[in-house]
Design a protein around this motif. Structure first.
Motif, PDB file in Angstrom:
ATOM      1  N   ALA A   7      -9.503  -3.956  -1.970  1.00  0.00           N
ATOM      2  CA  ALA A   7      -9.640  -3.492  -3.357  1.00  0.00           C
ATOM      3  C   ALA A   7      -8.480  -3.972  -4.218  1.00  0.00           C
ATOM      4  CB  ALA A   7      -9.734  -1.971  -3.391  1.00  0.00           C
ATOM      5  N   ALA A   8      -7.271  -3.925  -3.692  1.00  0.00           N
ATOM      6  CA  ALA A   8      -6.098  -4.359  -4.459  1.00  0.00           C
ATOM      7  C   ALA A   8      -6.137  -5.853  -4.745  1.00  0.00           C
ATOM      8  CB  ALA A   8      -4.821  -3.999  -3.709  1.00  0.00           C
ATOM      9  N   SER A   9      -6.560  -6.645  -3.765  1.00  0.00           N
ATOM     10  CA  SER A   9      -6.626  -8.091  -4.009  1.00  0.00           C
ATOM     11  C   SER A   9      -7.749  -8.428  -4.994  1.00  0.00           C
ATOM     12  CB  SER A   9      -6.789  -8.858  -2.705  1.00  0.00           C
ATOM     13  OG  SER A   9      -8.010  -8.540  -2.093  1.00  0.00           O
ATOM     14  N   LYS A  32       2.392  -8.712  -7.806  1.00  0.00           N
ATOM     15  CA  LYS A  32       2.904  -7.457  -8.360  1.00  0.00           C
ATOM     16  C   LYS A  32       1.756  -6.528  -8.742  1.00  0.00           C
ATOM     17  CE  LYS A  32       6.316  -5.815 -11.687  1.00  0.00           C
ATOM     18  NZ  LYS A  32       7.260  -6.191 -12.725  1.00  0.00           N
ATOM     19  N   ALA A  33       0.720  -7.078  -9.343  1.00  0.00           N
ATOM     20  CA  ALA A  33      -0.455  -6.281  -9.706  1.00  0.00           C
ATOM     21  C   ALA A  33      -1.138  -5.738  -8.452  1.00  0.00           C
ATOM     22  CB  ALA A  33      -1.431  -7.118 -10.531  1.00  0.00           C
ATOM     23  N   ALA A  34      -1.219  -6.537  -7.409  1.00  0.00           N
ATOM     24  CA  ALA A  34      -1.833  -6.096  -6.154  1.00  0.00           C
ATOM     25  C   ALA A  34      -1.031  -4.974  -5.516  1.00  0.00           C
ATOM     26  CB  ALA A  34      -1.974  -7.267  -5.183  1.00  0.00           C
ATOM     27  N   ARG A  35       0.287  -5.071  -5.570  1.00  0.00           N
ATOM     28  CA  ARG A  35       1.124  -3.998  -5.004  1.00  0.00           C
ATOM     29  C   ARG A  35       0.918  -2.689  -5.750  1.00  0.00           C
ATOM     30  NH1 ARG A  35       5.577  -8.155  -4.680  1.00  0.00           N
ATOM     31  NH2 ARG A  35       5.441  -8.880  -2.519  1.00  0.00           N
ATOM     32  N   ILE A  41      -4.534   2.938  -5.555  1.00  0.00           N
ATOM     33  CA  ILE A  41      -5.716   3.178  -4.727  1.00  0.00           C
ATOM     34  C   ILE A  41      -5.381   4.143  -3.593  1.00  0.00           C
ATOM     35  CG2 ILE A  41      -7.321   2.074  -3.103  1.00  0.00           C
ATOM     36  CD1 ILE A  41      -7.112  -0.421  -5.005  1.00  0.00           C
ATOM     37  N   ALA A  42      -4.216   3.982  -2.989  1.00  0.00           N
ATOM     38  CA  ALA A  42      -3.813   4.878  -1.903  1.00  0.00           C
ATOM     39  C   ALA A  42      -3.636   6.309  -2.398  1.00  0.00           C
ATOM     40  CB  ALA A  42      -2.520   4.376  -1.260  1.00  0.00           C
ATOM     41  N   VAL A  43      -2.981   6.485  -3.541  1.00  0.00           N
ATOM     42  CA  VAL A  43      -2.785   7.830  -4.091  1.00  0.00           C
ATOM     43  C   VAL A  43      -4.138   8.448  -4.456  1.00  0.00           C
ATOM     44  CG1 VAL A  43      -1.847   9.088  -6.081  1.00  0.00           C
ATOM     45  CG2 VAL A  43      -0.429   7.437  -4.869  1.00  0.00           C
ATOM     46  N   PHE A  44      -4.988   7.689  -5.105  1.00  0.00           N
ATOM     47  CA  PHE A  44      -6.312   8.188  -5.460  1.00  0.00           C
ATOM     48  C   PHE A  44      -7.103   8.574  -4.213  1.00  0.00           C
ATOM     49  CE2 PHE A  44     -10.838   7.357  -6.300  1.00  0.00           C
ATOM     50  CZ  PHE A  44     -11.067   8.331  -7.267  1.00  0.00           C
ATOM     51  N   SER A  45      -7.043   7.764  -3.173  1.00  0.00           N
ATOM     52  CA  SER A  45      -7.770   8.043  -1.931  1.00  0.00           C
ATOM     53  C   SER A  45      -7.262   9.311  -1.255  1.00  0.00           C
ATOM     54  CB  SER A  45      -7.648   6.867  -0.958  1.00  0.00           C
ATOM     55  OG  SER A  45      -8.191   5.713  -1.520  1.00  0.00           O
ATOM     56  N   ILE A  46      -5.968   9.496  -1.256  1.00  0.00           N
ATOM     57  CA  ILE A  46      -5.382  10.696  -0.653  1.00  0.00           C
ATOM     58  C   ILE A  46      -5.818  11.939  -1.416  1.00  0.00           C
ATOM     59  CG2 ILE A  46      -3.207  11.934  -0.253  1.00  0.00           C
ATOM     60  CD1 ILE A  46      -1.993   9.126   0.387  1.00  0.00           C
TER      61      ILE A  46
END
Length: 170
Positions: A7-9, A32-35, A41-46
């Motif tokens: 998703a990030a890429s 930088k945008a991918a990071r 995405i990780a925070v939203f998923s959690i």
């Protein structure tokens, strides 16, 4: 982990580079945008997982299929079988199906209290899938009056990438 990376890429390459920066983003900017997208995405998923931790996993999978079917099925079928289907119909169908299915899930007894739920069904696919078809149909009809792209343009873009932002024209 692989979904976050994917998703990030996709965000960094497709949305950030081609939409926000009109194809002028450097590799360093894309990284930088991918990071940052990975963190978001990780925070939203959690947060999403914390809210759904008491729900049945197989039921959550059925809701995921409902969202996917509502936003993707109309576009796939119209692209295959309707010669006058166009980009406007694809975008409208995907957005209508996505917003409709997620909205109905949020208004259902899955999220709200059963007594106060606005939408009575636990799985809204019976409403949201036809809503996606309706959005795709209306979007395709409205878009053709202003633009000349059509079925052939969608097929060429889907199979070759020619004509898309940032694609190399021969």
């Amino acid at each position: 982990m692989y979904l976050v990376i994917s998703a990030a890429s996709a965000f960094a390459h497709d949305f950030y580079s081609h939409v926000l920066r009109q194809g002028k983003a450097t590799e360093k900017e894309q990284m930088k945008a991918a990071r940052w997208a990975s963190v978001g995405i990780a925070v939203f998923s959690i947060l999403l997982a914390l809210g759904a931790q008491k729900m049945n996993v197989s039921f959550l999978v059925s809701l995921a299929f409902c969202v996917a079917a509502s936003s993707n099925l109309p576009v796939i079928l119209f692209t295959l079988f309707w010669k006058k289907f166009n980009t406007g119909g694809a975008v409208a169908g995907m957005l209508t199906g996505l917003i409709g299915s997620v909205g109905l899930i949020l208004l259902s007894p899955n999220v709200m209290d059963a007594a106060t739920a606005i939408f009575p069904l636990k799985n809204p696919a019976v409403i949201s899938v036809p809503l996606g078809f309706l959005g795709a149909f209306v979007g395709a009809k409205l878009y053709t009056k202003k633009h000349k792209d059509n079925f052939e343009e969608i097929v060429v873009r889907a199979n070759t990438g020619v004509g898309a932002h940032g694609a190399v024209e021969h």
